[in-house]
Design a protein around this motif. Structure first.
Motif, short mmCIF file in Angstrom:
data_model
loop_
_atom_site.label_atom_id
_atom_site.label_comp_id
_atom_site.label_asym_id
_atom_site.label_seq_id
_atom_site.Cartn_x
_atom_site.Cartn_y
_atom_site.Cartn_z
N GLU A 3 0.84 -1.21 0.00
CA GLU A 3 0.00 0.00 0.00
C GLU A 3 0.87 1.26 0.00
O GLU A 3 0.60 2.22 -0.74
N THR A 4 1.93 1.26 0.77
CA THR A 4 2.85 2.40 0.83
C THR A 4 3.51 2.62 -0.53
O THR A 4 3.59 3.75 -1.02
N LEU A 5 3.95 1.55 -1.16
CA LEU A 5 4.58 1.68 -2.48
C LEU A 5 3.56 2.10 -3.54
O LEU A 5 3.89 2.90 -4.44
N SER A 6 2.34 1.63 -3.43
CA SER A 6 1.29 2.05 -4.37
C SER A 6 1.00 3.53 -4.22
O SER A 6 0.83 4.25 -5.21
N SER A 12 4.12 9.83 -7.33
CA SER A 12 5.17 10.04 -8.33
C SER A 12 4.57 10.28 -9.72
O SER A 12 5.02 11.17 -10.45
N ASP A 13 3.56 9.51 -10.08
CA ASP A 13 2.89 9.70 -11.37
C ASP A 13 2.24 11.08 -11.45
O ASP A 13 2.32 11.76 -12.49
#
Length: 76
Positions: A3-6, A12-13
């Motif tokens: 979830e943190t990376l998502s 970032s996107d």
């Protein structure tokens, strides 16, 4: 962790998209500035040509003894 990376990927996107939009804006603004600069330079050149034409024109003025002609000297 996923979830943190998502979330990080989404942020970032979004940031990348905003940067791309700013680049487009900067490019557009730069092109407009170049166009306005060219128009300004063209107008300055036309003004210079007009001044040169005036420099070649003789004008008459009254003096005590009659008419006297003189040329304008406007060259730099």
């Amino acid at each position: 962790m996923i979830e943190t990376l998502s979330d990080w990927l989404g942020t970032s996107d979004n940031l990348l998209h905003q940067i791309q939009e700013k680049i487009k804006w900067a490019d557009t603004t730069s092109e407009l500035n170049k166009k306005h600069q060219k128009e300004f330079e063209d107008r300055v050149e036309e003004a210079k040509k007009s001044v040169k034409k005036l420099n070649n024109v003789s004008r008459q003025t009254m003096t005590y003894g009659g008419m006297t002609t003189f040329s304008l000297n406007l060259e730099e």
